[in-house]
Design an enzyme around this catalytic site. Structure first.
Site, PDB file in Angstrom:
ATOM      1  N   ARG A 163       0.840  -1.209   0.000  1.00 30.59           N
ATOM      2  CA  ARG A 163       0.000   0.000   0.000  1.00 30.59           C
ATOM      3  C   ARG A 163       0.873   1.257   0.000  1.00 30.59           C
ATOM      4  NH1 ARG A 163      -2.122  -3.679  -1.119  1.00 30.59           N
ATOM      5  NH2 ARG A 163      -4.009  -4.695  -0.334  1.00 30.59           N
ATOM      6  N   SER A 233     -11.463  -1.005   3.205  1.00 28.27           N
ATOM      7  CA  SER A 233     -10.599  -1.361   4.340  1.00 28.27           C
ATOM      8  C   SER A 233     -10.033  -0.097   4.982  1.00 28.27           C
ATOM      9  CB  SER A 233      -9.456  -2.263   3.877  1.00 28.27           C
ATOM     10  OG  SER A 233      -9.951  -3.467   3.346  1.00 28.27           O
ATOM     11  N   GLU A 328      -5.341   2.918   6.439  1.00 29.98           N
ATOM     12  CA  GLU A 328      -5.133   2.918   4.995  1.00 29.98           C
ATOM     13  C   GLU A 328      -5.833   4.109   4.353  1.00 29.98           C
ATOM     14  OE1 GLU A 328      -6.225  -0.041   1.266  1.00 29.98           O
ATOM     15  OE2 GLU A 328      -5.726  -0.922   3.198  1.00 29.98           O
TER      16      GLU A 328
END
EC number: 1.3.1.98
Length: 347
Positions: A163, A233, A328
């Site tokens: 990520r 998420s 995130e």
């Protein structure tokens, strides 16, 4: 190109929280993008490039210019061994994946239904079910904001991580992703090692069957942002060293984790679930009852509701496992990006 003033951001991000921006403009070409950044009236104002708004939380009204990337279009070429796809930055990612599968092109099916635009994919290095954007990336085209030159970065130059990418570091706020290039082998190999994908019978394995299974699982586990505001998420899966992992495994034998090089990637959803947060609500914000990794706008929530709920989760996971969760979702304040720890200090 219409420049809107004092505009609600609710329709422009999937959390659908009421927040406004001083200016907002939707750009459909690189020339329009340059016009906005070169405009002397906006030069000193903070700017935020937004795609689908599927990974952001606006914590305050934005005092600058929100620039919505509407660059659209895609082309397909091929040689004996590969398919090559060039997609403009504003192309919808789920639609792009579905289009490829319908063309009989495999390689993106594991990344089905990940919300967002093509231009956001390399920034986050999006991933799911054993595949990441870096695995299919050939290049990323960017517009440099200092001199408005265009550059093409190779996948290696993008410095992809979990990520993560160069766009969050050396090139942060220095460029805009205007297009991506994907390279997909004609000799397709199924990536079906993750969970529910193993249920597909071997003789039925195909890009289409994996695509449908991924869509089925995501629709079952994840709330549709059109129905319930959310940003997918909320937390990253934390990566810990093996010594820490072994200590936790001895104490919590059912802990869910996967190898990540010399370390272990722990399932954040499992950690949150084990702290009994499924369905927990703070104000109008709620941990989704079926997926602990997703925080939702269940009932006209505010950004502060989300912040308080996320803080409670982080504290509980740390107290029980000594693991620091990292969000995130991008937190955007009045002048630009911030983070949960800074907001907690402020409050």
């Amino acid at each position: 190109m219409q420049i809107k003033q004092n505009i609600s951001l609710k329709p422009y991000h999937t959390f659908a929280i009421e927040q406004c921006s001083h200016y907002l403009v939707e750009v459909g070409s690189v020339d329009e993008l340059v016009d906005i950044y070169a405009n002397p009236d906006f030069r000193e104002l903070p700017k935020l490039i937004l795609g689908s708004g599927s990974n952001v939380l606006f914590t305050q009204p934005f005092s600058g210019v929100v620039v919505v990337n509407r660059l659209s279009g895609k082309t397909l070429s091929e040689d004996e061994s590969f398919y090559y796809i060039h997609a403009e930055g504003g192309e919808d990612w789920p639609n792009l994946v579905e289009w490829c599968v319908q063309q009989g092109i495999g390689g993106l099916e594991n990344l089905a239904l990940i919300p967002g635009c093509a231009g956001s994919a390399p920034i986050q290095n999006i991933g799911a079910y054993g595949v990441e954007f870096k695995d299919v990336c050939q290049y990323v085209d960017i517009l440099m904001l200092d001199d408005f030159s265009q550059r093409r970065l190779s996948a290696e130059e993008c410095q992809f991580g979990y990520r993560d990418s160069v766009f969050k570091h050396a090139l942060y706020n220095q460029c805009v992703v205007i297009a991506v290039g994907l390279k997909l082998p004609k000799t397709w190999q199924a990536n079906n090692s993750y969970g529910p994908l193993q249920e597909i019978a071997e003789h039925e394995l195909s890009p289409m069957s994996i695509f449908h299974k991924v869509c089925e699982v995501r629709r079952e586990k994840l709330p549709d942002p059109k129905q319930i505001g959310n940003a997918g998420s909320f937390f990253k899966n934390p990566i810990i060293d093996k010594a820490h992992w072994q200590q936790l495994k001895a104490q919590f034998p059912n802990i869910v984790a996967y190898p990540a090089g010399e370390q272990m990637k722990v399932a954040a959803g499992w950690l949150i679930d084990q702290c009994d947060f499924k369905g927990v609500q703070v104000g109008g914000a709620q941990v989704h009852p079926k997926q602990a990794l997703v925080l939702t706008n269940a009932q006209s929530c505010t950004a502060q509701d989300i912040i308080q709920l996320a803080s409670l989760i982080c504290d509980a996971v740390w107290d029980k496992y000594q693991i620091a969760l990292e969000h995130e979702v991008r937190f955007i304040s009045t002048v630009g990006e911030t983070c949960l720890s800074e907001l907690r200090v402020e409050s």
